[in-house]
Design an enzyme around this catalytic site. Structure first.
Site, PDB file in Angstrom:
ATOM      1  N   LYS B  14       0.833  -1.193   0.000  1.00  0.00           N
ATOM      2  CA  LYS B  14       0.000   0.000   0.000  1.00  0.00           C
ATOM      3  C   LYS B  14       0.877   1.256   0.000  1.00  0.00           C
ATOM      4  O   LYS B  14       1.978   1.252   0.561  1.00  0.00           O
ATOM      5  CB  LYS B  14      -0.854  -0.031   1.269  1.00  0.00           C
ATOM      6  CG  LYS B  14      -1.805   1.125   1.379  1.00  0.00           C
ATOM      7  CD  LYS B  14      -2.648   1.006   2.615  1.00  0.00           C
ATOM      8  CE  LYS B  14      -3.117   2.383   3.063  1.00  0.00           C
ATOM      9  NZ  LYS B  14      -3.601   3.223   1.977  1.00  0.00           N
ATOM     10  N   LYS B  19       7.369   0.507   1.063  1.00  0.00           N
ATOM     11  CA  LYS B  19       7.878  -0.485   0.104  1.00  0.00           C
ATOM     12  C   LYS B  19       9.047   0.059  -0.705  1.00  0.00           C
ATOM     13  O   LYS B  19       9.962  -0.682  -1.031  1.00  0.00           O
ATOM     14  CB  LYS B  19       6.772  -1.017  -0.822  1.00  0.00           C
ATOM     15  CG  LYS B  19       6.193   0.005  -1.748  1.00  0.00           C
ATOM     16  CD  LYS B  19       5.075  -0.549  -2.562  1.00  0.00           C
ATOM     17  CE  LYS B  19       4.470   0.579  -3.387  1.00  0.00           C
ATOM     18  NZ  LYS B  19       4.074   1.743  -2.564  1.00  0.00           N
ATOM     19  N   LYS B  45       4.103   8.472  -8.487  1.00  0.00           N
ATOM     20  CA  LYS B  45       4.844   9.425  -7.635  1.00  0.00           C
ATOM     21  C   LYS B  45       6.320   9.488  -8.031  1.00  0.00           C
ATOM     22  O   LYS B  45       7.010  10.440  -7.732  1.00  0.00           O
ATOM     23  CB  LYS B  45       4.767   8.993  -6.162  1.00  0.00           C
ATOM     24  CG  LYS B  45       3.416   9.193  -5.529  1.00  0.00           C
ATOM     25  CD  LYS B  45       3.507   9.349  -3.996  1.00  0.00           C
ATOM     26  CE  LYS B  45       4.305   8.298  -3.261  1.00  0.00           C
ATOM     27  NZ  LYS B  45       3.782   6.918  -3.345  1.00  0.00           N
ATOM     28  N   ASP B 131      -2.093  -1.064  -4.442  1.00  0.00           N
ATOM     29  CA  ASP B 131      -3.533  -1.213  -4.281  1.00  0.00           C
ATOM     30  C   ASP B 131      -4.161  -1.996  -5.426  1.00  0.00           C
ATOM     31  O   ASP B 131      -5.313  -2.373  -5.345  1.00  0.00           O
ATOM     32  CB  ASP B 131      -4.192   0.160  -4.131  1.00  0.00           C
ATOM     33  CG  ASP B 131      -3.794   0.803  -2.809  1.00  0.00           C
ATOM     34  OD1 ASP B 131      -4.195   0.274  -1.776  1.00  0.00           O
ATOM     35  OD2 ASP B 131      -3.040   1.790  -2.825  1.00  0.00           O
TER      36      ASP B 131
END
Lengths: 434, 291
Positions: B14, B19, B45, B131
């Site tokens: 998530k 991560k 991102k 996700d």
């Protein structure tokens, strides 16, 4: 269970919207989708519908989005396309329609239309991805967009109070005789004192659409015309009349009576007009008598077409022309619960003659039905030509796609349409009996 | 696929769960051990590889693809700590376009550029927004890309929920040749219930937990320097935690098809843990347990 459709005759929502937009003079469509969408509309619909498209390449402005626009969003590409379109095409109204990829990505199409309006360009939009539905639904989406958005653009034109009637439900090109049919229905309505608002075809432009809210009645001539009529009832309280089938021959009289009654017209005047038309039709039938028996008009037939068309033409062929119905194949993709709702007269014919009723848009399946019923006359689209030849039955092209038949203002609706229908069927029977 | 393509590993989790930090530290360890490593950030991102590159700018694959028609590997990659080749797929600005399709396009471009054949990596790590909201985010676990996926999760329910969604995606793709699950990486272990909660979730799904990464100031401090823990504080305990994770990924070839919990099962499971944590905090002792 899912299955494949062979040779479908129902295109997608984007095409249905384009078909409506292109039938209004001065309205410029701007397609926001992949390049294939506009081109497929040109090749698969316009060229197969029997009538005019401007010469050369598809005359439609399209943003032709690529992967870059899918990933980063295509709104700016649409903005650019709109800017360029208003520079090179002079229109009364610019109409953005969107395809699957740009809708999946979620491009903000309303915002782009608003940007155009903020710069004083008349711009409306409809979200018309193919996954929302078929060609008929696209017609409904575009009509709804015009109904909802046009009042924001300009004050409406005054209509004649109490006499203006909007006509809905004939999808341009999907009914290959749309222009002629509307013109004939308009002529008949004028005959009883109505001011018909045809909305599409033969010089109809955006001013016709600006008058839509002023109408005294909305007339739906197929299931697909019911949604616009309902929307107008919601917005303006306009009453509506659902006729649900193409008025052909004497059934046109029933339509005129219903409209006249709804508008409170003098029934005597309506009846006088209807009788004059009836006499004219019967004169044609009398003149046909010799050929009727010589060519053996009274045959079993199968009719492949949309529900409104099948009901209207079918009723005329049986009740007036004395042909015998073997089967009807309804090809428009009616929603659940709608299929069973047949116009009364049409339902009576099916019961009385034990005619078979099918719902299919699959060429192979329809061919199998025709083969099995083995009628003496086939009426359908170009997709049925092969099977008609195979069973040796005379054949008349009436429904989309027409392929190699030219139709400009020929009608099969109304009294005059009934006469041309007799001409066409007679010619097909005579040619077939040579 | 050529023999030289290396091990392709996808690491999901998530957003904000750590991560990228975990992946970058694993890449750093593998590079430190002498392996040739590529890390591909698959998140709009585009900050997956920041701490491998000292925080320097790196044009993303998609931005480059938008600006120029012909893209070369040099345009979209930078060499980071220990020689790790860093690539960021990038994506649209939030709220516009389709990030999922972006990942698809970026991975396709890397294949077209023959990056893996030419660079000959021992490891390729895909750091993917976890996700799995649409097909695009599942691209790295489809047939022919990563052979194993790992999921980073904390003991927060939403992180577990995202991990469970990944399990569903793996369930869908693994039978047709897609990636299988290598295991769960438990991250931000701090509260007493964190470890047993993740263990229990993993047990339910039938997957191994391959390591526990404690919440540590060392990580925060290293990130502030724009570095991985391996580079900034190589002698720290935290660095050893990442070394153990990397060792597992290097040496173990085990993988499973996880059993994803369905909606009601997951809710029931979460509720049972809610009760247990509440009881622990209010001092209820059951079955003679001492917590």
């Amino acid at each position: 269970m899912s299955h494949s459709i062979d040779g479908s005759r129902n295109s997608c929502a984007l095409h249905g919207a384009l078909q409506l937009i292109e039938a209004i003079d001065g309205v410029v469509p701007v397609v926001h989708s992949n390049s294939g969408c506009g081109f497929q509309h040109f090749l698969g619909v316009n060229r197969a519908s029997g009538s005019g498209v401007a010469c050369g390449s598809p005359p439609v402005s399209s943003s032709n989005v690529t992967e870059k626009h899918v990933v980063f969003g295509g709104s700016s590409r649409l903005r650019e396309q709109l800017k360029n379109t208003v520079k090179v095409v002079d229109g009364d109204l610019y109409f953005i329609v969107s395809g699957c990829s740009t809708e999946m990505v979620g491009d903000d199409i309303p915002a782009m239309a608003k940007e155009g309006r903020d710069q004083s360009f008349p711009v409306v939009f409809a979200n018309t991805p193919g996954f929302r539905g078929g060609v008929h639904h696209g017609y409904q989406l575009a009509a709804r967009a015009l109904i909802d958005q046009l009042p924001e653009l300009r004050t409406t034109h005054p209509g004649t109070p109490g006499k203006l009637v909007n006509i809905w439900g004939i999808v341009p090109r999907q009914d290959p005789f749309w222009a002629g049919n509307l013109e004939e229905i308009g002529r008949l309505l004028e005959g009883i004192g109505v001011e018909p608002n045809l909305l599409v075809g033969n010089g109809q432009d955006s001013s016709a659409w600006h008058r839509v809210p002023q109408a005294a009645l909305n007339l739906a001539l197929s299931f697909w015309g019911e949604a616009p009529a309902e929307r107008l009832a919601e917005l303006y309280g306009t009453p509506s009349l659902v006729f649900g089938e193409l008025p052909v021959g004497s059934n046109s009289g029933n339509l005129l009576r219903a409209v006249g009654e709804q508008l409170g017209f003098d029934p005597e005047r309506t009846e006088t007009f209807i009788q004059a038309e009836e006499i004219r039709l019967h004169r044609h039938l009398a003149a046909l008598a010799d050929t009727y028996f010589r060519a053996g008009f009274q045959r079993e037939f199968v009719l492949v077409g949309e529900r409104a068309q099948a009901a209207g033409i079918g009723t005329f062929l049986v009740r007036t022309l004395g042909l015998i119905p073997r089967g009807f194949v309804i090809t428009d993709d009616l929603p659940d619960g709608q299929r069973e709702l047949l116009p009364h007269a049409f339902g009576d014919i099916i019961r009385e003659f034990g005619a078979r009723l099918f719902f299919s848009e699959d060429r192979a399946e329809i061919a199998e039905i025709v083969r099995e019923l083995k009628p003496g006359l086939v009426l359908g689209s170009a997709l049925e030509e092969g099977v008609a030849r195979e069973i040796g039955a005379p054949f008349l092209k009436l429904s989309f796609p027409l392929g190699d038949r030219i139709v400009l203002d020929r009608a099969c609706a109304g009294y005059r349409g009934a006469a041309t229908l007799i001409e066409d069927i007679g010619s097909a029977l005579l040619a077939g009996s040579r | 696929m050529s023999e030289k393509k290396g091990k392709h590993i996808a690491i999901y989790g998530k957003g904000g769960i750590g991560k990228s930090t975990t992946t970058s530290n694993i890449s750093a360890v593998l590079a430190e051990s002498g392996y040739r490593v590529i890390q591909v950030g698959c998140d709009p991102k585009s900050d997956s590889t920041t701490i491998l590159r000292g925080g320097n700018d790196l044009p993303t694959v998609l931005d480059t693809l938008r600006e120029q028609s012909k893209v070369k590997l040099e345009d979209i990659s930078a060499v980071g700590f220990g020689g790790v080749l860093c690539i960021e797929a990038g994506g649209p600005v939030p709220g516009v376009g389709c990030a999922g399709r972006g990942i698809n396009a970026a991975v396709e471009l890397l294949q077209d550029l023959k990056v893996f054949e030419e660079y000959k990596p021992d490891f390729v790590l895909y750091d993917v927004l976890g996700d799995v909201v649409c097909g695009g985010f599942a691209v790295p676990i489809r047939d022919g890309i990563a052979e194993r996926a790992f999921v980073v999760t904390s003991s927060d329910f939403m992180a577990v929920f995202a991990a469970n969604n990944l399990f569903k995606a793996i369930n869908k793709y693994a039978p047709s040749g897609g990636a299988r699950l290598g295991g769960v990486i438990a991250n931000s272990i701090q509260a007493p219930h964190s470890r047993p909660l993740i263990d229990d979730f993993a047990r339910q799904a039938g997957v191994p937990v391959i390591g526990y990464v404690p919440r540590s100031m060392t990580v925060a401090q290293s990130e502030l320097y724009g570095k991985t823990v391996i580079e900034a504080l190589p002698g720290s305990e935290q660095a050893d935690v990442y070394r153990n994770l990397a060792k597992y990924i290097d040496e173990s070839h085990d993988s499973v098809i996880p059993k994803a919990l369905n909606g009601p099962e997951l809710k029931k499971w979460a509720r049972s843990w809610g009760d247990r944590i509440f009881e622990a905090e209010t001092g209820v002792v059951q079955n003679m347990e001492s917590i």
